[in-house]
Enzyme design. Structure first.
Site, mmCIF file in Angstrom:
data_model
loop_
_atom_site.group_PDB
_atom_site.id
_atom_site.type_symbol
_atom_site.label_atom_id
_atom_site.label_comp_id
_atom_site.label_asym_id
_atom_site.label_seq_id
_atom_site.Cartn_x
_atom_site.Cartn_y
_atom_site.Cartn_z
ATOM 1 N N TYR A 73 0.857 -1.189 0.000
ATOM 2 C CA TYR A 73 0.000 0.000 0.000
ATOM 3 C C TYR A 73 0.887 1.232 0.000
ATOM 4 C CZ TYR A 73 -2.988 3.750 1.679
ATOM 5 O OH TYR A 73 -3.649 4.945 1.794
ATOM 6 N N GLU A 80 -3.972 7.333 -3.617
ATOM 7 C CA GLU A 80 -3.414 6.076 -3.125
ATOM 8 C C GLU A 80 -3.355 4.994 -4.193
ATOM 9 O OE1 GLU A 80 -5.770 4.984 0.361
ATOM 10 O OE2 GLU A 80 -7.206 3.937 -0.889
#
Ligand code: GDP
Ligand code: MN
Length: 381
Positions: free
Chosen positions: A101, A189
């Site tokens: 991530y 993101e």
């Protein structure tokens, strides 16, 4: 404003971040044609403004064009978190060795963009933060200097011990930071950022949210807005120039001015109620805005009482009263209404309301208490 994954990936691609080639389809036949063009396996992905699409069945791998068509058939029209899928992204499937991530958000406490990375990618980062917070590394960036190479490298080594991959990840982090700043994003993101068996890094999923207040400076981004993917109430409010945010409670609030709207919500809470929304009709509210505001609020089935709190300065309270009466003539209310108004043209406003059988209070405290007690009365009935 949220944009779709395929739009976010295009922005990332422009910043130099490696993404899978992909194209958007609105029909199964289009999905099949795209898969045909790519040749190998593809992934068919629902384009809705929601995460967790994979778990909801909105992400499917397809080995052949026929499978891509079948996947699109199942995904198009599907509902994910209340959003109906109207298009799918058909992208060349990535071979995945690991999932990480990486993301950037605005941190209000430090007033800086904060870069967050975790080797536990693929799943909800909130989940990782709750169960294994030690698997997340954060860095608040000083925007005067930007994300420095050594800072990016330090974060990257938290993801990958391999120096070649760490270098690639550091480059991606700086590119993501640049994209975040350039587009006036409030969130950017990549989840997951994957490594392939060959050791390359690819952004497999992307999410970018742009601050609405940036859109005037970024007409190219404003053009990416997909109204069909938004809550109808928020679209209607934006078109009517109302600042509206849907909340979970049942006291529908119509207020002029953001500060008074916040104070009203605080007071509703203080007396044990829960606001159904934040709604600021603005400084100079013409009757049309009031009509739109009431239409938006009364459409929410959770609303048990409507509370007007108007402080007349530049706002003329008689304009607001005219709007209330016009709205009720168009569609009579099915829930009680409490009106507090004071200030400019107050006597005229009271007269207009009285003509329609409505009364108004001048004290804010009293009005909020009355509204909250009406919700209670409704519950008991
Ligand atoms: P989300 O569920 O909405 O976050 O959608 P993602 O795009 O993140 O996809 C969910 C999961 O599907 C990813 O974490 C991957 O495990 C898997 N996935 C997505 N795209 C691909 C792909 O191209 N190849 C493979 N093998 N898996 C993929
Ligand atoms: Mn994802």
């Amino acid at each position: 404003m949220n944009i779709h994954e395929y739009q976010a990936k295009e922005l990332l691609r422009q910043s130099g971040i490696p993404v899978q080639p992909g194209a958007v389809a609105t029909t199964p036949a289009e999905a099949e044609a795209i898969a045909q063009q790519y040749g190998g396996a593809v992934v068919v992905k629902a384009q809705v403004h929601a995460g967790g699409r994979g778990k909801a069945g909105g992400v499917k791998l397809a080995r052949t064009p026929a499978e891509a068509r079948a996947a699109a058939e199942r995904i198009l029209g599907m509902s994910i978190k209340g959003l109906v899928v109207q298009r799918v992204l058909v992208a060349q499937a990535a071979d995945i060795a690991s999932e990480a991530y990486v993301g950037i958000i605005i941190d209000r406490a430090s007033k800086r963009p904060v870069v967050m990375v975790s080797p536990a990618g693929g799943m909800d980062i909130e989940e990782v933060a709750a169960s294994t917070p030690e698997r997340i590394r954060r860095l608040a960036v000083d925007t005067r200097y930007g994300l420095q190479s050594f800072e990016a490298m330090e974060l990257a080594f938290f993801l990958y011990p391999d120096v070649r991959q760490a270098r690639a990840a550091a480059r991606i982090l700086r590119q993501l930071y640049n994209a975040f700043m350039e587009h006036g994003a409030s969130l950017a993101e990549i989840n997951p950022l994957v490594t392939t068996p060959a050791g390359d890094l690819v952004a497999v999923d992307a999410k970018i949210s742009v601050d609405d207040n940036e859109l005037e400076r970024h007409p190219d981004l404003a053009a990416l807005r997909d109204e069909s993917a938004e809550a109808p109430s928020e679209t209607e409010a934006r078109r009517a120039n109302l600042t509206f945010i849907k909340l979970e409670g049942n006291v529908g609030c119509v207020v002029n001015g953001a500060g008074l709207a916040m104070a009203t919500m605080d007071l509703v809470k203080h007396y044990g109620g829960e606001p159904a929304n934040f709604l600021d009709i603005g400084g100079s509210s013409n009757p049309d805005k009031v009509v739109s505001a009431l239409r938006i609020i009364t459409r929410d089935r959770a609303v048990r009482v409507i509370l007007f709190n108007i402080f007349g300065g530049i706002t003329r309270t008689d304009d607001v009263a005219t709007g209330i009466v016009a709205a009720i003539r168009q569609s009579p209310l099915t829930v009680p209404i409490v009106i507090r108004l004071t200030g400019t043209n107050e006597e005229e406003a009271v007269r207009i309301l009285a003509g329609a059988g409505l009364s108004a209070m001048t004290d804010m405290d009293e009005a909020v208490r009355a509204a909250v007690s009406l919700v209670g009365a409704g519950k008991a009935a």
